[in-house]
Design a protein around this motif. Structure first.
Motif: not given
Length: 256
Positions: A178-190
């Motif tokens: 999906e195309q997302i706004n990188q500034e409006a997201c956070i990566y989470l580990s499993q």
């Protein structure tokens, strides 16, 4: 005019004038309410013990028009460890403010009331009050209708492998397609995603019965802080004070 009695937690207690106190009460039947306790700040007042922050008490309430007054109260549980530890007290104050900001006055929220009881008990016995308060805050707003989508991609429902990107505008996990706004997201580990799912779904009795690594703890604290800010449109800074406390304590210990 009418009288009523009910059990309630004191979410907030602030001085009002020289001798009175203004309370935010949270009861199972009435939900959130604001009441005045006249003379409660006096050392001779019978209301002093039942108007302390975070106590649970049985109150005799007097209603007149839009005003609520506490006539009497019987203390049920003081949760004294909160008053004796600055970190625990700060964590309880943080959760209290989140609760006040989330609830609507006069609307009963029996599940949230039950969650408060379990959380205060856990805060009294926990060595990590910050994570306890944030777990409870996240569960609270999730139960009130702000639960995020954590099962799979919120857009296409594809499974999330390894790290997942959580999109705050979409309030859910988004896959790499999906195309997302990188500034409006956070990566989470499993492990962090699994922990968040557990927090949202677990019975209150076992809500705090899981162990996480320091890395996952940091992920959860960061994510929940951002999630609260996004959903409640307010920044909560009390828990950051705890870092200052630890810095001061460690500095004193090093000098010794």
């Amino acid at each position: 005019m009418r009288h009523q009695s009910f059990k309630a937690f004191v979410l907030k207690s602030v001085p009002f004038g020289q001798k009175d106190r203004l309370l935010h009460l949270f009861s199972e039947q009435q939900g959130l309410s604001v009441a005045m306790a006249y003379g409660a700040s006096s050392s001779k007042s019978r209301l002093q013990a039942v108007t302390m922050p975070f106590v649970l008490a049985e109150y005799e309430i007097f209603y007149y028009k839009d005003r609520i007054t506490i006539d009497a109260g019987d203390l049920i549980e003081a949760f004294l460890p909160l008053q004796q530890d600055i970190a625990k007290l700060t964590a309880a104050a943080h959760l209290s403010q989140v609760t006040i900001d989330s609830l609507v006055q006069g609307v009963a929220e029996p599940a949230a009331y039950k969650l408060w009881g379990y959380t205060l008990h856990e805060l009294c016995h926990s060595d990590d009050p910050a994570i306890v308060a944030q777990i409870a805050a996240f569960r609270l707003i999730s139960d009130l209708g702000y639960a995020p989508w954590l099962n799979d991609c919120i857009c296409c429902h594809a499974e999330i492998d390894q790290r997942g990107c959580f999109s705050f505008p979409d309030s859910g996990l988004v896959c790499s397609k999906e195309q997302i706004n990188q500034e409006a997201c956070i990566y989470l580990s499993q492990p962090a995603i699994a922990s968040l799912l557990y927090i949202v779904q677990a019975d209150y009795k076992i809500l705090f019965n899981f162990k996480i690594s320091n890395r996952v703890r940091s992920e959860l604290l960061s994510f929940i802080d951002l999630y609260l800010t996004e959903k409640l449109e307010k920044q909560y800074t009390r828990l950051k004070l705890m870092d200052s406390f630890e810095t001061i304590i460690n500095s004193d210990n090093n000098r010794d």
